[in-house]
Design a protein around this motif. Sequence first.
Motif, short mmCIF file in Angstrom:
data_model
loop_
_atom_site.label_atom_id
_atom_site.label_comp_id
_atom_site.label_asym_id
_atom_site.label_seq_id
_atom_site.Cartn_x
_atom_site.Cartn_y
_atom_site.Cartn_z
N UNK A 189 -4.35 -12.41 8.98
CA UNK A 189 -3.07 -11.94 8.47
C UNK A 189 -3.22 -11.38 7.05
N UNK A 190 -4.01 -12.05 6.23
CA UNK A 190 -4.27 -11.59 4.87
C UNK A 190 -4.87 -10.19 4.89
N UNK A 191 -5.85 -9.97 5.78
CA UNK A 191 -6.47 -8.66 5.89
C UNK A 191 -5.48 -7.59 6.28
N UNK A 192 -4.60 -7.89 7.23
CA UNK A 192 -3.63 -6.88 7.67
C UNK A 192 -2.61 -6.58 6.57
N UNK A 193 -2.20 -7.58 5.82
CA UNK A 193 -1.28 -7.34 4.71
C UNK A 193 -1.94 -6.45 3.67
N UNK A 194 -3.22 -6.71 3.36
CA UNK A 194 -3.95 -5.87 2.42
C UNK A 194 -4.02 -4.43 2.93
N UNK A 195 -4.25 -4.28 4.22
CA UNK A 195 -4.29 -2.94 4.82
C UNK A 195 -3.04 -2.14 4.48
N UNK A 196 -1.88 -2.73 4.80
CA UNK A 196 -0.65 -1.96 4.69
C UNK A 196 -0.17 -1.83 3.25
N UNK A 197 -0.59 -2.73 2.38
CA UNK A 197 -0.35 -2.53 0.95
C UNK A 197 -1.17 -1.34 0.45
N UNK A 198 -2.41 -1.23 0.92
CA UNK A 198 -3.23 -0.08 0.57
C UNK A 198 -2.64 1.21 1.10
N UNK A 199 -2.15 1.18 2.32
CA UNK A 199 -1.51 2.36 2.91
C UNK A 199 -0.28 2.77 2.11
N UNK A 200 0.52 1.78 1.70
CA UNK A 200 1.71 2.08 0.90
C UNK A 200 1.33 2.68 -0.45
N UNK A 201 0.25 2.18 -1.05
CA UNK A 201 -0.22 2.74 -2.31
C UNK A 201 -0.67 4.18 -2.13
N UNK A 202 -1.40 4.44 -1.06
CA UNK A 202 -1.90 5.79 -0.80
C UNK A 202 -0.77 6.76 -0.49
N UNK A 203 0.16 6.35 0.35
CA UNK A 203 1.26 7.23 0.76
C UNK A 203 2.32 7.37 -0.32
N UNK A 204 2.55 6.26 -1.07
CA UNK A 204 3.52 6.25 -2.17
C UNK A 204 4.89 6.74 -1.69
N UNK A 205 5.38 6.12 -0.61
CA UNK A 205 6.64 6.55 -0.03
C UNK A 205 7.45 5.33 0.39
N UNK A 206 8.75 5.52 0.53
CA UNK A 206 9.63 4.44 0.96
C UNK A 206 9.29 3.96 2.37
N UNK A 207 9.05 4.85 3.35
CA UNK A 207 8.69 4.36 4.69
C UNK A 207 7.43 3.49 4.70
N UNK A 208 6.41 3.89 3.93
CA UNK A 208 5.17 3.10 3.88
C UNK A 208 5.41 1.76 3.21
N UNK A 209 6.20 1.76 2.12
CA UNK A 209 6.55 0.50 1.46
C UNK A 209 7.33 -0.40 2.41
N UNK A 210 8.28 0.18 3.14
CA UNK A 210 9.12 -0.60 4.05
C UNK A 210 8.27 -1.28 5.12
N UNK A 211 7.25 -0.55 5.63
CA UNK A 211 6.38 -1.14 6.64
C UNK A 211 5.53 -2.25 6.05
#
Length: 249
Positions: A189-211
């Motif tokens: 679970x820790x790994x998956x959370x890190x994944x999507x935090x990285x994706x949100x940082x890269x995308x820098x968008x509300x949809x990515x943050x929301x996910x």
Amino acid sequence: MERSAAVSSLSWALVVGGAAYLLRQTRRCGQYGRYAEPSGRCWPAGPAWFLQEVPAFLVPLLLLGSAEPSSATGRSLLVWTFMLHYFYRSFVFSLLTRGRPVPLKIVCSSVIFCSLNGFLQGHHLLHCAHLQLTWLTNARLSAGVLVFAVGLSINIHSDHILRRLRKPGELVYRIPRGGMFELVSGANFFGEIIEWCGFALAAWSFPAFAFAFFTMCSIGPRAFHHHRDYKRRFEDYPRSRKAIIPFIL
């Protein structure tokens, strides 16, 4: 409905839904895996994981096929980054998993979620987002993709450790050891959370943050339930391990 309105509505639905799911899990963990009810219709783990995860791969793939050629740069990279996780879940994890059967209601709800979220992330990146490639954007994009890759590696390695705890057909529980499991009970679970935090940082968008927020709210509490369950099952469970955040929580 305008594109921006659809994106905003779906993003807010993830935020509100994540908060509601978090509140619900303070009382009871999501009823699949070790917490599944003994009664009710279930699907074998492999086909269930494939069916419920593959929409998040296929929907963005279809959107990529209809995207303008100019989208095949930074925005397409982000879409492929998103799809990489779901390729693994759909075509690799589903073939290797030795997990318990998944309740049919969980499969159905996951199919709906992955379809909508796949549309949200792909549609926003390919049709709505305006990615101006400056040095700051490139640095943030590179850092985010790197964090995503680290999280994906942790997630895959942790899944490998969990699979090795069981022989085919077994449903027993053992203490996971190695990798990030030496620090936290919910290493996958820790790994998956890190994944999507990285994706949100890269995308820098509300949809990515929301996910990313929804992910933390949905599987973060599950790590705490697992941590408590491990300590209840095993008297020799390592006391130094945390639930989800190394050395902290």
